[in-house]
Design an enzyme around this catalytic site. Structure first.
Site, PDB file in Angstrom:
ATOM      1  N   GLY A  10      -8.769   0.026  -7.757  1.00 35.34           N
ATOM      2  CA  GLY A  10      -8.906   1.526  -7.649  1.00 35.34           C
ATOM      3  C   GLY A  10      -8.043   2.223  -8.710  1.00 35.34           C
ATOM      4  N   TYR A  11      -7.737   3.569  -8.291  1.00 34.28           N
ATOM      5  CA  TYR A  11      -6.785   4.348  -9.070  1.00 34.28           C
ATOM      6  C   TYR A  11      -5.381   3.708  -9.559  1.00 34.28           C
ATOM      7  CZ  TYR A  11     -10.407   8.049  -8.566  1.00 34.28           C
ATOM      8  OH  TYR A  11     -11.461   8.812  -8.632  1.00 34.28           O
ATOM      9  N   VAL A  12      -4.954   2.901  -8.561  1.00 32.58           N
ATOM     10  CA  VAL A  12      -3.772   2.323  -8.600  1.00 32.58           C
ATOM     11  C   VAL A  12      -3.755   0.959  -9.347  1.00 32.58           C
ATOM     12  CG1 VAL A  12      -1.564   1.536  -7.530  1.00 32.58           C
ATOM     13  CG2 VAL A  12      -2.407   3.525  -6.998  1.00 32.58           C
ATOM     14  N   ASP A  33     -11.737  -7.330  -6.579  1.00 25.90           N
ATOM     15  CA  ASP A  33     -12.278  -6.210  -5.570  1.00 25.90           C
ATOM     16  C   ASP A  33     -13.578  -6.548  -5.043  1.00 25.90           C
ATOM     17  OD1 ASP A  33     -11.510  -2.839  -5.806  1.00 25.90           O
ATOM     18  OD2 ASP A  33     -13.007  -3.310  -4.621  1.00 25.90           O
ATOM     19  N   THR A 128       0.757   2.052  -0.714  1.00 25.71           N
ATOM     20  CA  THR A 128       1.722   3.032   0.211  1.00 25.71           C
ATOM     21  C   THR A 128       1.449   2.613   1.694  1.00 25.71           C
ATOM     22  OG1 THR A 128       1.632   4.930  -1.516  1.00 25.71           O
ATOM     23  CG2 THR A 128       2.473   5.262   0.644  1.00 25.71           C
ATOM     24  N   ALA A 218       8.928   9.080   1.303  1.00 25.64           N
ATOM     25  CA  ALA A 218       9.742  10.092   1.179  1.00 25.64           C
ATOM     26  C   ALA A 218       9.714  10.865  -0.118  1.00 25.64           C
ATOM     27  CB  ALA A 218      11.186   9.581   1.178  1.00 25.64           C
ATOM     28  N   PHE A 222       8.615  14.878  -0.367  1.00 26.22           N
ATOM     29  CA  PHE A 222       9.624  15.735  -0.833  1.00 26.22           C
ATOM     30  C   PHE A 222       8.624  16.505  -2.208  1.00 26.22           C
ATOM     31  CE2 PHE A 222      14.307  15.483  -0.508  1.00 26.22           C
ATOM     32  CZ  PHE A 222      14.301  14.744   0.703  1.00 26.22           C
ATOM     33  N   CYS A 272      -3.184  11.089  -1.660  1.00 26.61           N
ATOM     34  CA  CYS A 272      -1.847  10.765  -1.187  1.00 26.61           C
ATOM     35  C   CYS A 272      -0.987  11.625  -0.145  1.00 26.61           C
ATOM     36  CB  CYS A 272      -0.915  10.078  -2.207  1.00 26.61           C
ATOM     37  SG  CYS A 272      -1.869   8.880  -3.180  1.00 26.61           S
ATOM     38  N   GLN A 274      -1.149  14.380   1.920  1.00 23.36           N
ATOM     39  CA  GLN A 274      -1.557  14.603   2.976  1.00 23.36           C
ATOM     40  C   GLN A 274      -1.506  13.537   3.903  1.00 23.36           C
ATOM     41  OE1 GLN A 274      -4.168  17.502   4.344  1.00 23.36           O
ATOM     42  NE2 GLN A 274      -5.463  16.040   5.682  1.00 23.36           N
TER      43      GLN A 274
HETATM   44  P1  NAI Z   1      -8.678   3.266  -4.074  1.00 25.34           P
HETATM   45  O1  NAI Z   1      -9.567   3.436  -2.864  1.00 25.34           O
HETATM   46  O2  NAI Z   1      -9.208   3.721  -5.296  1.00 25.34           O
HETATM   47  O3  NAI Z   1      -8.810   1.585  -4.313  1.00 25.34           O
HETATM   48  C1  NAI Z   1      -8.739   0.702  -3.542  1.00 25.34           C
HETATM   49  C2  NAI Z   1      -9.627  -0.570  -3.762  1.00 25.34           C
HETATM   50  O4  NAI Z   1      -9.328  -1.682  -2.721  1.00 25.34           O
HETATM   51  C3  NAI Z   1     -11.137  -0.164  -3.556  1.00 25.34           C
HETATM   52  O5  NAI Z   1     -11.752  -0.383  -4.788  1.00 25.34           O
HETATM   53  C4  NAI Z   1     -11.406  -1.019  -2.440  1.00 25.34           C
HETATM   54  O6  NAI Z   1     -12.968  -1.590  -2.519  1.00 25.34           O
HETATM   55  C5  NAI Z   1     -10.372  -2.429  -2.607  1.00 25.34           C
HETATM   56  N1  NAI Z   1     -10.315  -3.181  -1.297  1.00 25.34           N
HETATM   57  C6  NAI Z   1     -10.140  -2.705  -0.259  1.00 25.34           C
HETATM   58  N2  NAI Z   1     -10.163  -3.818   0.756  1.00 25.34           N
HETATM   59  C7  NAI Z   1     -10.157  -4.910  -0.251  1.00 25.34           C
HETATM   60  C8  NAI Z   1     -10.049  -6.379  -0.071  1.00 25.34           C
HETATM   61  N3  NAI Z   1     -10.076  -6.840   1.278  1.00 25.34           N
HETATM   62  N4  NAI Z   1     -10.399  -7.139  -0.925  1.00 25.34           N
HETATM   63  C9  NAI Z   1     -10.545  -6.515  -2.023  1.00 25.34           C
HETATM   64  N5  NAI Z   1     -10.688  -5.504  -2.425  1.00 25.34           N
HETATM   65  C10 NAI Z   1     -10.421  -4.497  -1.661  1.00 25.34           C
HETATM   66  O7  NAI Z   1      -7.147   3.537  -3.771  1.00 25.34           O
HETATM   67  P2  NAI Z   1      -6.101   3.807  -4.675  1.00 25.34           P
HETATM   68  O8  NAI Z   1      -6.038   5.415  -5.086  1.00 25.34           O
HETATM   69  O9  NAI Z   1      -5.866   2.828  -5.688  1.00 25.34           O
HETATM   70  O10 NAI Z   1      -4.905   3.475  -3.751  1.00 25.34           O
HETATM   71  C11 NAI Z   1      -4.537   2.414  -3.327  1.00 25.34           C
HETATM   72  C12 NAI Z   1      -3.002   2.615  -2.609  1.00 25.34           C
HETATM   73  O11 NAI Z   1      -2.212   2.851  -3.403  1.00 25.34           O
HETATM   74  C13 NAI Z   1      -3.008   3.472  -1.425  1.00 25.34           C
HETATM   75  O12 NAI Z   1      -2.099   2.630  -0.463  1.00 25.34           O
HETATM   76  C14 NAI Z   1      -2.390   4.805  -2.014  1.00 25.34           C
HETATM   77  O13 NAI Z   1      -1.719   5.234  -1.016  1.00 25.34           O
HETATM   78  C15 NAI Z   1      -1.394   4.078  -3.022  1.00 25.34           C
HETATM   79  N6  NAI Z   1      -1.321   4.808  -4.097  1.00 25.34           N
HETATM   80  C16 NAI Z   1      -2.388   5.833  -4.880  1.00 25.34           C
HETATM   81  C17 NAI Z   1      -1.986   6.699  -5.658  1.00 25.34           C
HETATM   82  C18 NAI Z   1      -3.032   7.356  -6.533  1.00 25.34           C
HETATM   83  O14 NAI Z   1      -2.581   8.243  -7.178  1.00 25.34           O
HETATM   84  N7  NAI Z   1      -4.265   7.334  -6.172  1.00 25.34           N
HETATM   85  C19 NAI Z   1      -0.491   6.720  -6.075  1.00 25.34           C
HETATM   86  C20 NAI Z   1       0.432   5.753  -5.666  1.00 25.34           C
HETATM   87  C21 NAI Z   1       0.210   4.979  -4.491  1.00 25.34           C
END
Ligand code: NAI
EC number: 1.1.1.22
Length: 480
Positions: A10-12, A33, A128, A218, A222, A272, A274
């Site tokens: 995903g985005y991370v 994925d 997270t 945190a 913040f 993130c 909220q």
């Molecule tokens: P996202 O929704 O863009 O990507 C998550 C990916 O995981 C999806 O493509 C999904 O298909 C895949 N997935 C889910 N379960 C799976 C499994 N069992 N096996 C394989 N793939 C699986 O999420 P995003 O935005 O990348 O966030 C991921 C984590 O990082 C979250 O916990 C988020 O809070 C945290 N985070 C996000 C930030 C952001 O700016 N988007 C910044 C910092 C942390």
């Protein structure tokens, strides 16, 4: 060769692994994925997410030491270090609904790791997660371990969408939490060595697991609190004639406060802030700290207030009704330089305008019409009353058109609402826009991007968040 596998593209997961691959040519990085369309997109010329600089990094190492695959089990089995970067949304049902993090995806990833592993693994929490998740994951892994040794690390990600590549190239800090045992310290060192390829040692912080997990929640609390603080101040500025820019500048000069993250706006969005605050609130409540929970809850309440205050301002300025009036919305993404619309304030603002029967015409340079229609058709999740979903009526969605040009969106409109701070909105030909609008012509600038004085010279009535009000806006009924 060290092998890294990241679960979740995903985005991370995508950007972080691309940067590890480009900085560590001797490490093989595979991002896996369960979503085939997502992996196909990562392997194509059109990446699934828009992020400045990402294309170049991916193209430089894809097929060399960076791979994207749906063969999750094979690559997990082969890896030495497994990052888990799956989504951790807010629970919408059951215990903790509306607040707690939903760890379904995390748990299924952990069980799959336990199922397929045949060698020792370092498992890294990149998502997270609530404090103490590592302990739960550890239990799942060790109870199904078949003699394999697992070390769990917490390595939360601090990148911001829109600047992800810059943030990853030059992180303020990298945080690694691990067990304070010889094996735990060895695992921390192994991950530290990956980052040490490009991050100065003094910027790599190591802590215990729980400090690392809590630091991420945190940090987001913040950051969001700063936005809600300046937004709360913006309401007071409008009521008193103070200018929120001047106030922000003046307080930001205090080195204890600092100048960053003090821009007033229509509200924060993104996947993130909220979600992580709600999670923090839930953890506080579970630990018998209702006062602390209420303190952080207020950050979200002010954010909701700011969005509804904006809608009320639009409606009250336009003779208390927008029914049947065309309102152009410029920008739908939750911030510039991303196509991400998760929790974007534009959803609530558009729904507010639609609720008053406006005809809304939306333009965003990076968000597709299908995405916008999907977002507006979705029931709004009421985090405070999770059982009460507020449906958007299907007819409301018919009042929406999505166009591919700001001039088209504003043609014949009564008002323009700027909801994302895209650079191009600063450079539009506002004289041309004014000439093609209904009169009086309004601009409601939810990101303070336009030169309000210039627009007033053209003839617009302009509302800028937290700035002294035009005579017209002052004469309209007070906004609650
Ligand atoms: P996202 O929704 O863009 O990507 C998550 C990916 O995981 C999806 O493509 C999904 O298909 C895949 N997935 C889910 N379960 C799976 C499994 N069992 N096996 C394989 N793939 C699986 O999420 P995003 O935005 O990348 O966030 C991921 C984590 O990082 C979250 O916990 C988020 O809070 C945290 N985070 C996000 C930030 C952001 O700016 N988007 C910044 C910092 C942390």
């Amino acid at each position: 060769m060290v092998k890294i596998c990241c679960i979740g593209a995903g985005y991370v997961g995508g950007p972080t692994m691309a940067v590890i691959a480009i900085k560590c040519p001797a490490i093989e990085v595979v991002v896996v994925d369960i979503s085939k369309p997502r992996i196909d997109a990562w392997n194509s010329d059109t990446l699934p997410i828009y992020e400045p600089g990402l294309d170049e990094v991916v193209k430089a190492c894809r097929g060399k030491n960076l791979f994207f695959s749906t063969d999750v089990e094979k690559h997990v089995a082969e890896a030495d270090i497994i990052f888990v970067s799956v989504n951790t949304p807010t629970k919408t049902r059951g215990l903790g609904a509306g607040k707690a993090a939903d760890l379904t995806y995390w748990e299924s990833a952990a069980r799959m790791i336990a199922d397929v592993s045949k060698s020792d693994k370092i498992v890294v929490e990149k998502s997270t997660v609530p404090v103490k998740t590592a302990e739960a994951i550890e239990k799942i892994l060790t109870h199904n371990s078949k003699g394999i040794n697992y070390q769990i690390l917490s390595n939360p990600e601090f990148l911001a969408e829109g600047t992800a590549i810059d943030d990853l190239f030059k992180p303020d800090r990298v945080l690694i939490g691990g067990r304070e045992t010889p094996e735990g310290r060895k695992a921390v060192q192994a991950l530290k060595e990956v980052y040490a390829h490009w991050v100065p040692e003094e910027n790599i912080i190591t802590t215990n697991l729980w400090s690392a997990e809590l630091s991420k929640l945190a940090a987001n609390a913040f950051l969001a609190q700063r936005i809600s603080s300046v937004n709360a101040m913006s309401a007071l500025c409008e009521a008193t004639g103070a200018d929120v820019y001047e106030v922000s500048y003046a307080i930001g000069k205090d080195s204890r406060i600092g100048p960053k993250f003090l821009n007033a706006s229509v509200g924060f969005g993104g996947s993130c802030f909220q979600k992580d605050i709600l999670n923090l609130v839930y953890i506080c409540e579970c630990n018998g700290l209702p006062e602390v929970a209420n303190y952080w809850k207020q950050v979200i309440k002010i954010n909701d207030y700011q969005k509804s205050r904006f809608v009320n301002r639009v409606v009250s300025s336009m003779f208390n009704t927008v029914s049947g009036k065309k309102v152009a919305v410029l920008g739908f993404a939750f911030k510039k330089d991303t196509g991400d619309t998760r929790e974007t304030p534009a959803i609530d603002v558009c729904n507010g305008l639609l609720g008053d029967k406006a005809q809304v015409s939306i333009y965003d340079p990076q968000v597709t019409g299908e995405q916008i229609q999907r977002d507006l058709a979705m029931s709004k999740f009421d985090w405070d009353h999770p059982m009460h979903l507020q449906p958007t009526s299907p007819t409301a969605v018919k009042q929406v058109s999505v166009v591919w040009d700001a001039y088209e969106a504003t043609k014949g409109a009564h008002a323009v609402c700027i909801l994302t701070e895209w650079e191009e909105f600063k450079k539009l030909d506002y004289q041309k826009i004014f000439d093609n609008m209904q009169k009086p012509a309004f601009v409601f600038d939810g990101r303070n991007v336009v030169d309000a004085e210039k627009l007033r010279e053209i003839g617009f009535i302009v509302y800028s968040i937290g700035k002294p009000l035009d005579a017209w806006l002052k004469d309209m009924p007070a906004v609650a």
